[in-house]
Scaffold this active site. Structure first.
Site, PDB file in Angstrom:
ATOM      1  CE1 TYR A 135      -3.871  -2.406   0.489  1.00 25.63           C
ATOM      2  CE2 TYR A 135      -4.606  -0.330   1.229  1.00 25.63           C
ATOM      3  CZ  TYR A 135      -4.897  -1.472   0.545  1.00 25.63           C
ATOM      4  OH  TYR A 135      -6.101  -2.037   0.471  1.00 25.63           O
ATOM      5  CE  LYS A 190       1.119 -17.525  -2.050  1.00 24.98           C
ATOM      6  NZ  LYS A 190       0.328 -18.692  -2.302  1.00 24.98           N
ATOM      7  CG  ASP A 222      -2.845 -19.789  -0.990  1.00 23.51           C
ATOM      8  OD1 ASP A 222      -2.486 -19.957   0.101  1.00 23.51           O
ATOM      9  OD2 ASP A 222      -2.212 -20.658  -1.723  1.00 23.51           O
ATOM     10  CG  ASP A 246      -8.422  -4.075   1.458  1.00 22.54           C
ATOM     11  OD1 ASP A 246      -9.098  -3.603   1.857  1.00 22.54           O
ATOM     12  OD2 ASP A 246      -8.399  -4.081   0.195  1.00 22.54           O
ATOM     13  CG  ASP A 250     -14.254  -6.000   2.308  1.00 21.54           C
ATOM     14  OD1 ASP A 250     -13.971  -5.582   3.292  1.00 21.54           O
ATOM     15  OD2 ASP A 250     -14.440  -5.590   1.132  1.00 21.54           O
TER      16      ASP A 250
END
Ligand code: IPM
Ligand code: MG
Length: 368
Positions: A135, A190, A222, A246, A250
């Protein structure tokens, strides 16, 4: 106590108004000042985060934020888009620790797209690092490629990076939060592909040595996305970087039935914070009086608990919200057969009445 109130765009103004009404009946003795932010600030002052708004946010003890954004600004140069306001506030206020609880309210179990038994009683806390990662990582930009698959072609790039202190501090936040809950942290990375997240995993593991009473599990992002819909209740505290946080927050929000119910807190190293609903500005329903104000009202409760040191007042808000749900009141996003649909303001009225009813020893009656 001084609270900066930044309603923003879209439904932001409607929902923040209801949260302020609830704060106002709590006898808190606070001072507040309102300022424009996002698209509204761009229209008025040519910038989504005007100096005055930033200064107000810096000077206040806490910030209550609505939402920013509208499709009509999508074509603006990036620096003028409404989203830059919230990114700028996070960066300039050093709000590195983002708490995003995903709590499934008993009455809303059936609003989830997952089977009720998978989400009943769900209570997970996503802790998202908020000021680093891809970001904010530099360098970023557009250029002509000098290598890669297509040398000479136009390309764009961003930089994923995390420093040791950035990872250490968010890991401490997560382990300390877990101590107050069921003492279990899942760190999402990851590491199988990315150097940044191998480092993340190593540093989180090191910090964990100081918290032997807390269980630590590592999970690839994942797999975490999959496990969240397969067996969400297996999680308690989830800690991860800005980008993965992020996305996963959600996903976790939707498990609870409605993103319209979820508050969030973004804290700096001293516990000063910005509080906002987890949802966005919803321009499609703005101005219609149908938005759910509960996420913002619950964000105000988080503000009282985390920054303003008023846990009793925070409890009163939480209890009032549960009472209006138990009374069958629902905004459109959480409505189901057999409940009473209400608008933004009526929902605010009901929470205000429930808060006032607590001091009078009354309970609100079922309206269906
Ligand atoms: C969020 C939002 C923001 C983010 C946008 C509005 C910049 O999606 O708070 O999750 O990506 O962090
Ligand atoms: Mg998001």
């Amino acid at each position: 106590m001084k609270i900066a109130i930044l309603p923003g765009d879209g439904i932001g103004t409607e929902i923040v108004e209801q949260a302020v009404r609830v704060l106002d009946v709590l006898d808190l003795n606070y001072e507040s000042e309102t300022a424009l932010v996002g698209g509204a600030a761009y229209e008025a002052h040519g910038h989504p985060l005007p100096d005055r708004t930033l200064q107000l946010a810096k000077d206040a003890d806490a910030v209550l934020f609505g939402a920013v954004g509208d499709w009509k600004y999508d074509k603006l140069e990036r620096q003028y888009r409404p989203e830059q306001a919230i990114l700028g506030l996070r960066k300039h206020l050093g709000l590195f620790a983002n708490f995003r609880p995903a709590l499934c309210y008993e009455q809303l179990t059936h609003a989830s797209s997952l089977k009720p038994e998978l989400v009943a009683g769900l209570d997970i806390l996503i802790i998202r690092e908020l000021t680093g990662d891809i970001y904010f990582g530099q360098p970023r930009g557009r250029r002509t490629a000098v290598d890669g698959h297509f040398p000479g072609a136009e390309e764009a790039f961003d930089t994923m990076r995390y420093s040791r202190p950035e990872i250490e501090r968010i890991a401490h936040v997560a382990f300390q939060a877990a101590r107050k809950r069921s003492k279990k942290v899942t760190s999402v990375d990851k590491a199988n592909v990315l150097e940044t997240f191998q480092f993340w995993k190593d540093v989180v593991t090191e910090v964990h040595a100081q918290y032997p009473d807390v269980e630590l599990q590592h999970m690839y992002v994942d797999n975490a996305a999959m496990q969240l819909v397969k067996a969400p209740k297996a999680f308690d505290v989830v800690v991860t970087g800005n980008m993965f946080g992020d996305i996963l927050s959600d996903e976790a929000a939707m498990l609870t039935g409605s993103i319209g119910m979820l508050p969030s807190a973004s804290l700096d190293k001293n516990g000063k914070g910005l509080y906002e609903p987890s949802h966005g500005s919803a321009p499609d329903i703005a101005g219609k009086g149908v938005a759910n104000p509960l996420a913002t009202i619950l964000s105000a409760a988080m503000m009282l608990r985390f920054t303003l040191n008023q846990p009793a007042a925070a409890d009163r808000i939480d209890t009032a919200v549960k009472a209006v749900l138990a009374a069958g009141l629902r905004t459109r996003d959480i409505w189901s057969e057999g409940t009473t649909q209400v608008g933004t303001r009526e929902m605010g009225d009901a929470v205000v009445a429930a808060v006032l009813g607590q001091s009078a020893g009354k309970t609100i009656t079922k309206t269906t």
